[in-house]
Motif scaffolding. Structure first.
Motif, mmCIF file in Angstrom:
data_model
loop_
_atom_site.group_PDB
_atom_site.id
_atom_site.type_symbol
_atom_site.label_atom_id
_atom_site.label_comp_id
_atom_site.label_asym_id
_atom_site.label_seq_id
_atom_site.Cartn_x
_atom_site.Cartn_y
_atom_site.Cartn_z
ATOM 1 N N THR A 1 46.848 -71.383 24.887
ATOM 2 C CA THR A 1 45.632 -71.803 24.202
ATOM 3 C C THR A 1 45.007 -70.701 23.362
ATOM 4 O O THR A 1 44.480 -70.959 22.275
ATOM 5 C CB THR A 1 44.599 -72.303 25.235
ATOM 6 N N ASP A 2 45.023 -69.481 23.856
ATOM 7 C CA ASP A 2 44.391 -68.377 23.135
ATOM 8 C C ASP A 2 44.940 -67.062 23.668
ATOM 9 O O ASP A 2 45.595 -67.023 24.718
ATOM 10 C CB ASP A 2 42.864 -68.430 23.304
ATOM 11 N N GLN A 3 44.679 -65.996 22.919
ATOM 12 C CA GLN A 3 45.064 -64.664 23.346
ATOM 13 C C GLN A 3 44.031 -63.672 22.836
ATOM 14 O O GLN A 3 43.314 -63.928 21.867
ATOM 15 C CB GLN A 3 46.459 -64.295 22.852
ATOM 16 N N PHE A 4 43.958 -62.518 23.526
ATOM 17 C CA PHE A 4 42.876 -61.581 23.223
ATOM 18 C C PHE A 4 43.224 -60.227 23.830
ATOM 19 O O PHE A 4 43.971 -60.144 24.805
ATOM 20 C CB PHE A 4 41.565 -62.091 23.845
ATOM 21 N N TRP A 5 42.688 -59.167 23.218
ATOM 22 C CA TRP A 5 42.829 -57.856 23.832
ATOM 23 C C TRP A 5 41.469 -57.175 23.913
ATOM 24 O O TRP A 5 40.565 -57.446 23.130
ATOM 25 C CB TRP A 5 43.843 -56.975 23.098
ATOM 26 N N GLN A 6 41.339 -56.291 24.908
ATOM 27 C CA GLN A 6 40.126 -55.508 25.065
ATOM 28 C C GLN A 6 40.497 -54.130 25.588
ATOM 29 O O GLN A 6 41.509 -53.961 26.266
ATOM 30 C CB GLN A 6 39.133 -56.206 25.998
ATOM 31 N N LEU A 7 39.670 -53.155 25.259
ATOM 32 C CA LEU A 7 39.882 -51.781 25.703
ATOM 33 C C LEU A 7 38.812 -51.451 26.736
ATOM 34 O O LEU A 7 37.614 -51.459 26.438
ATOM 35 C CB LEU A 7 39.800 -50.802 24.524
ATOM 36 N N LYS A 8 39.249 -51.182 27.956
ATOM 37 C CA LYS A 8 38.332 -50.891 29.050
ATOM 38 C C LYS A 8 38.270 -49.386 29.307
ATOM 39 O O LYS A 8 39.297 -48.702 29.251
ATOM 40 C CB LYS A 8 38.788 -51.587 30.344
ATOM 41 N N LYS A 9 37.073 -48.911 29.625
ATOM 42 C CA LYS A 9 36.897 -47.547 30.094
ATOM 43 C C LYS A 9 36.278 -47.607 31.478
ATOM 44 O O LYS A 9 35.190 -48.149 31.660
ATOM 45 C CB LYS A 9 35.993 -46.747 29.163
ATOM 46 N N TYR A 10 36.996 -47.078 32.462
ATOM 47 C CA TYR A 10 36.536 -47.128 33.844
ATOM 48 C C TYR A 10 35.593 -45.955 34.114
ATOM 49 O O TYR A 10 35.888 -44.800 33.787
ATOM 50 C CB TYR A 10 37.731 -47.106 34.794
ATOM 51 N N VAL A 11 34.457 -46.273 34.712
ATOM 52 C CA VAL A 11 33.390 -45.281 34.844
ATOM 53 C C VAL A 11 33.679 -44.256 35.929
ATOM 54 O O VAL A 11 33.102 -43.163 35.925
ATOM 55 C CB VAL A 11 32.042 -45.978 35.122
ATOM 56 N N ASP A 12 34.574 -44.593 36.865
ATOM 57 C CA ASP A 12 34.816 -43.651 37.974
ATOM 58 C C ASP A 12 35.643 -42.443 37.554
ATOM 59 O O ASP A 12 35.504 -41.356 38.106
ATOM 60 C CB ASP A 12 35.476 -44.371 39.151
ATOM 61 N N ASN A 13 36.542 -42.624 36.581
ATOM 62 C CA ASN A 13 37.425 -41.517 36.204
ATOM 63 C C ASN A 13 37.626 -41.382 34.695
ATOM 64 O O ASN A 13 38.514 -40.643 34.257
ATOM 65 C CB ASN A 13 38.790 -41.691 36.882
ATOM 66 N N ASP A 14 36.821 -42.113 33.911
ATOM 67 C CA ASP A 14 36.903 -42.054 32.445
ATOM 68 C C ASP A 14 38.250 -42.509 31.894
ATOM 69 O O ASP A 14 38.585 -42.242 30.736
ATOM 70 C CB ASP A 14 36.604 -40.644 31.927
ATOM 71 N N ARG A 15 39.040 -43.191 32.716
ATOM 72 C CA ARG A 15 40.341 -43.683 32.244
ATOM 73 C C ARG A 15 40.139 -44.856 31.294
ATOM 74 O O ARG A 15 39.326 -45.754 31.534
ATOM 75 C CB ARG A 15 41.189 -44.121 33.443
ATOM 76 N N GLU A 16 40.877 -44.853 30.197
ATOM 77 C CA GLU A 16 40.842 -45.962 29.246
ATOM 78 C C GLU A 16 42.159 -46.729 29.310
ATOM 79 O O GLU A 16 43.232 -46.138 29.465
ATOM 80 C CB GLU A 16 40.599 -45.464 27.826
#
Length: 222
Positions: A156-171
């Protein structure tokens, strides 16, 4: 057919490895009325997403998925008559993830989504390891779900997002694919799958009760 069989063998092998890993651990004492400890939820912020530079908003289904998973999507009015499945893949290389997204085919990959959902459902409902609680039913239903054909799943759909985790600054980039299937037809298919299972060895009395109970309310938290 060879590709499909390899995919089926892969998902089943992953399930068996997971169960064997659990079996090797010294199990803690779990009472039948106790609830398992919830897995920790990693806090994150969305740094970027598809269409942001053009002023687009995050789609409602993605916002719902971020908040509460697939069940949250199914609570939306437009998905009331569907079961929704989200294929997700995450990593640091958006180019490789885009290739994965472009290669996703519902007719080939949907059975893997169903199998994963089956394992999660049976595991969440079992107060011990699911192969102990449900006996041969667990392995049989995982195999059958991976091997089944399903009525017209739709990408039906597709999407991307870039997450940054607050515990270790990992993206980390996360690529999501939304697949929908008619709820009534899908449930009919699953119920037929249950009816046609061949169980060996036979279930114990307690396992038979557990299987009967989970079948009766299988879609309550599916």
């Amino acid at each position: 057919m060879a590709l499909m069989q390899s995919r089926i063998n892969f998902i089943f092998l992953c399930c068996i490895i997971l169960l064997n890993a659990c079996a090797r651990k010294q199990p803690s004492v779990v009472l039948p009325w106790s609830k398992p400890e919830p897995e920790p939820v990693l806090a994150y912020m969305i740094r970027d997403y598809q269409g942001r530079s053009e002023g687009a908003e995050i789609p409602e289904w993605v916002a719902a998925y971020n908040h509460g998973g697939e069940s949250e999507i199914e609570s939306m009015d437009q998905y009331h008559d569907f079961h929704t499945f989200v294929a997700n893949n995450a990593g640091a290389n958006p180019g490789a993830l885009e290739l994965w997204m472009d290669g996703f085919k519902p007719e080939l990959d949907f059975s893997l989504l169903v199998t994963d959902r089956m394992v999660r459902r049976l595991t969440s409902a079992a107060f011990l390891y699911p192969d102990h609680v449900y006996g041969a039913f667990f392995e049989a239903v995982v195999r059958a779900a991976a091997d089944a054909n399903y009525p017209d799943p739709v990408k039906t759909d597709q999407f991307w997002q870039l997450k940054k985790y607050v515990d270790n600054d990992r993206e980390e980039y996360e690529f999501l694919i939304l697949v929908c299937i008619d709820k009534r037809l899908f449930r009919q298919r699953i119920y037929r799958l249950f009816e046609n299972l061949k169980l060996d060895p036979e279930l114990t009395k307690d396992q038979a009760v557990a299987v009967r109970n989970i079948k009766a309310r299988f879609f309550d938290q599916f």
